[in-house]
Design a protein around this motif. Structure first.
Motif, PDB file in Angstrom:
ATOM      1  N   THR A 281       5.874   3.824   3.924  1.00  0.00           N
ATOM      2  CA  THR A 281       5.668   2.743   4.887  1.00  0.00           C
ATOM      3  C   THR A 281       5.520   1.436   4.113  1.00  0.00           C
ATOM      4  N   VAL A 282       6.303   0.458   4.487  1.00  0.00           N
ATOM      5  CA  VAL A 282       6.281  -0.824   3.780  1.00  0.00           C
ATOM      6  C   VAL A 282       5.783  -1.909   4.753  1.00  0.00           C
ATOM      7  N   ALA A 283       4.731  -2.588   4.346  1.00  0.00           N
ATOM      8  CA  ALA A 283       4.249  -3.730   5.124  1.00  0.00           C
ATOM      9  C   ALA A 283       5.060  -4.957   4.719  1.00  0.00           C
TER      10      ALA A 283
ATOM     11  N   THR B 273       9.600   3.168   6.719  1.00  0.00           N
ATOM     12  CA  THR B 273       9.111   2.558   7.963  1.00  0.00           C
ATOM     13  C   THR B 273       8.569   1.179   7.622  1.00  0.00           C
TER      14      THR B 273
ATOM     15  N   GLU C 141       6.492  -2.182   8.716  1.00  0.00           N
ATOM     16  CA  GLU C 141       5.512  -2.741   9.650  1.00  0.00           C
ATOM     17  C   GLU C 141       5.355  -4.227   9.336  1.00  0.00           C
TER      18      GLU C 141
ATOM     19  N   ALA D 236      -1.226  -7.435   4.968  1.00  0.00           N
ATOM     20  CA  ALA D 236      -0.383  -6.525   4.174  1.00  0.00           C
ATOM     21  C   ALA D 236      -1.086  -6.119   2.880  1.00  0.00           C
TER      22      ALA D 236
ATOM     23  N   ALA E  26      -3.816  -3.714   3.706  1.00  0.00           N
ATOM     24  CA  ALA E  26      -3.273  -2.403   4.099  1.00  0.00           C
ATOM     25  C   ALA E  26      -2.891  -1.586   2.869  1.00  0.00           C
TER      26      ALA E  26
ATOM     27  N   GLU F 294      -3.196   2.295   3.651  1.00  0.00           N
ATOM     28  CA  GLU F 294      -2.564   2.490   4.956  1.00  0.00           C
ATOM     29  C   GLU F 294      -1.042   2.394   4.865  1.00  0.00           C
ATOM     30  N   VAL F 295      -0.585   1.590   3.925  1.00  0.00           N
ATOM     31  CA  VAL F 295       0.853   1.520   3.654  1.00  0.00           C
ATOM     32  C   VAL F 295       1.041   1.753   2.151  1.00  0.00           C
ATOM     33  N   ASN F 296       2.288   2.083   1.765  1.00  0.00           N
ATOM     34  CA  ASN F 296       2.539   2.373   0.358  1.00  0.00           C
ATOM     35  C   ASN F 296       2.890   1.131  -0.432  1.00  0.00           C
TER      36      ASN F 296
ATOM     37  N   THR G 171       8.315   3.982  -3.735  1.00  0.00           N
ATOM     38  CA  THR G 171       8.164   2.523  -3.668  1.00  0.00           C
ATOM     39  C   THR G 171       8.981   1.850  -4.749  1.00  0.00           C
TER      40      THR G 171
END
Lengths: 309, 388
Positions: free
Chosen positions: B52-54, B80, B82, B89, B92, B97-99, B132
């Protein structure tokens, strides 16, 4: 049967065997005695065809011996000092293996293996791997393998090393029996009593040379050995000493407080006369003891070393 | 011949009974194949986890939009995205919460398109990893494409193109696909795949130990006294050595065949036609058996023989690629080519790639030539084991 003629074997600068010669007749047991490093094993290796002689010759029943000489090897049975058996194989498999290499096969091999197993007392354990045998049983198997093909010359290189007294006696009895059947035996040992018991003639080897050879009595005579006789008793010991000193067989006599000590030629023959004369001179005897010179003394005299050095 | 067969069968029976040959020739190499396969074999089958990428970017930034399209459309990794503010970011990422966070500053797209540069910020956290890294590399490649477009436009400006033409050139340069294609092809004819190399190399390495159960047994027999008894038997002494060599040869052929078969089954490897593989096995076993004749001349005791044998096995095995591929150039490469295990592996590469008997001439010649040379050298070396 066996002729060893002036054999020489060198390893580099070292002359391990330096002109040894001897013969063995059929049915004769010949003892080869010598300290470690004397050249016995090298001599045996040349006789068995494991090593080639640098010079000289070895013949068995007229056949020249050597590493590539196959014919002569058929006549010999070698029992090496080391246990030359395969521990993973059963006793019978060991015999079958070496029997086949000797050219036996089929029914003849099976019969002969049974006979030899019986001779060395291993019939009951023939189906067990040799690694499960006791030391004495391994030695007997070692000897049995050397007998499989009925050799005319059996070479036993210190066959009783590390063996319990019972097995040792059984081995000596077997050798006596084989000799009685006409087999020639070449026997090396560190045990003087074995040589005295088994061997018709003995060769003493040291520094690669045969120092002396003959029967036990011939070897003892060689060093001029006299028997020792001890007469324990009481009475007029001085008078007895005078009386015994005049006998032809007596070389020397000494009296002490408890008896007489004499140096005598052929004590077993002379002892009756000694006892009679001492008693007549007024001595009451309590004990008589004869000590004869043995091969150990001969060996020491010839080599300057004890046999087990 | 009868005596030769009697000695050989007896030796084989003993080797099988003491089980050491089974352990060292089959179980250990198979176990090592599995271990090495676990350690090195999985690198070509990596499964990338979803990430998941912010993304914090101005809504009207054209370049930022292209970046998001690129990272979500790789096809190799499930990304994904966000959208959130830069501060959120970063938090997160820190909270796991995100990678990954990709922060596009205001005016970034304009800077990129105008060729004045710009800084794109990536923030990695504890949950970052290979995936990542892939996202960052993809983003970098997109930016590189834009940079190429900018260079093209600048060059066009230097040539006097009007602004419309410059824009078209820049756009084409930035979005054009690669003009050079790379195509995934078959492994070349003399190169085994990783699994097959492992099986072949381990089989070759342990062959050195397996054949040692033959000729090197002479040294043990010499120490134990059975050799003297064998030499006193009514047969030529050469037969004893021949029987030992035959024992080692049979053990080597059987063990190598079993290892290649089982290794092929376990690792889904095919080495090619059986007859040709069999020919290679016979050749390499001949070569390695010949080596034991030298060892038996050099060693006085079984311990010495074991040490020499282990050294030779490791040298031949490693330089033959038993553990990893070995490459060299010049004279060293030519020396390595003479290694019979390397020749064996090369031969298996040829057979697995569809090569025929004629293609195997070189590796087979190397293995048999090696055997001839070793046997000649063994004849010239004095036997150190002969003693009084």
């Amino acid at each position: 049967m066996l002729e060893v003629e002036a054999v020489v074997r060198r390893f580099g600068d070292l002359t391990a065997v330096d002109g040894i010669s001897f013969e063995i007749a059929p049915g004769e047991t010949y003892g080869l005695l010598g300290p470690n490093g004397a050249g016995k094993t090298t001599t045996i290796s040349m006789i068995a065809g494991l090593l080639a002689a640098d010079s000289g010759a070895v013949r068995v029943l007229g056949e020249q011996m050597g590493p590539s000489r196959v014919a002569g090897k058929r006549h010999i049975g070698l029992v090496p000092q080391d246990l030359a058996i395969y521990p993973e194989l059963k006793g019978r498999e060991n015999m079958n293996f070496f029997g086949r290499l000797q050219g036996l096969g089929g029914k003849e091999l099976a019969t002969r293996v049974d006979e030899v197993l019986d001779l060395v007392g291993l019939t009951d354990r023939a189906g067990d791997p040799a690694k499960e045998y006791s030391g004495g049983m391994k030695r007997r198997l070692n000897i049995g393998i050397g007998l499989l093909h009925r050799p005319t010359l059996l070479i036993l290189d210190e066959p009783t090393v590390g063996v319990d007294p019972q097995s040792r006696n059984a081995i000596l009895e077997s050798v006596e029996a084989l000799s009685g059947e006409g087999m020639a035996v070449l026997y090396t040992t560190h045990y003087m009593e074995e040589a005295e018991r088994l061997c018709d003639r003995i060769g003493i080897v040291d520094s690669g040379q045969l120092q002396a050879e003959g029967t036990r009595d011939e070897l003892i005579r060689l060093i001029g050995g006299l028997d020792r006789v001890r007469l324990d008793g009481s009475g007029d010991l001085a008078a007895a000493a005078d009386a015994l000193g005049g006998l032809a067989a007596v070389e020397q006599v000494d009296a002490d407080r408890t008896g007489l000590s004499l140096a005598v030629r052929d004590a077993p023959t002379a002892v009756a006369e000694l006892v009679t004369r001492a008693t007549a001179a007024g001595v009451t005897l309590a004990d008589v003891e004869i000590t004869r010179p043995n091969l150990e003394q001969v060996f020491l005299h010839l080599t300057g070393k004890a046999l087990r050095d | 011949m009868r005596q030769l067969w009697v000695m050989t069968t007896s030796d084989l029976r003993q080797r099988i009974r003491d089980k050491s040959v089974i352990i060292f020739s089959l179980i250990v190499p198979l176990a090592l194949m599995f271990v090495f396969n676990l350690v090195f074999g999985g690198t070509d089958e990596i499964e990338l986890e979803p990430v998941t990428v912010a993304v914090s970017a101005p809504a009207d930034d054209e370049v930022a939009g292209t970046l998001v399209e690129a990272i979500t459309g790789t096809g190799v990794i499930d990304v994904t995205v966000e959208q959130m503010s830069a501060g959120t970011a970063r938090t997160a990422v820190a909270d796991g919460e995100v990678n990954l966070a990709m922060i596009v500053p205001d005016g970034f797209g304009q800077d990129v398109l105008s060729g004045t540069g710009g800084a794109l910020e990536f923030v990695e956290g504890d949950t970052s990893g290979l995936e990542t890294g892939v996202v960052i590399v993809v983003s970098q490649s997109v930016l590189d494409a834009y940079a190429a477009g900018t260079v093209a436009a600048t060059a066009g400006g230097g040539l006097g193109l009007n602004p419309e033409e410059l824009g078209r050139v820049a756009q084409e340069a930035a979005t054009a696909g690669p003009t050079i294609d790379t195509v995934a092809g078959q492994t070349s004819d003399e190169q085994l795949g990783p699994g097959a190399s492992l099986v072949a190399g381990q089989a070759g390495l342990f062959l050195t130990f397996t054949v040692g159960f033959g000729v090197l047994g002479l040294i043990a027999e010499r120490q134990e006294g059975t050799l003297a008894r064998l030499q006193s038997m009514p047969m030529r002494p050469g037969l004893i050595v021949l029987a030992k060599a035959l024992t080692g040869f049979i053990l080597g052929v059987v063990a190598t065949s079993v290892l290649l078969t089982l290794g092929g089954l376990f690792f889904d490897v095919s080495f090619g036609p059986l007859a040709l593989v069999g020919l290679l096995i016979l050749s390499v076993v001949t070569a390695i058996t010949s080596l034991t004749f030298i060892v038996v001349r050099l060693a006085r005791t079984a311990e010495q023989a074991g040490i020499i044998q282990s050294i030779l096995a490791m040298v031949l095995g490693i330089s033959g690629g038993a553990f990893f591929p070995v490459s060299a150039s010049g004279a060293l490469a030519r020396v390595l080519d003479l290694n019979p295990i390397a020749a064996f592996t090369r031969g298996l590469g040829i057979t697995s790639g569809g090569g025929g008997l004629a293609d195997l001439a070189a590796p087979i010649a190397i293995m048999l030539g090696f055997a001839v040379v070793m046997l000649v050298v063994a004849r010239l070396i004095p036997d150190r084991g002969v003693s009084r």
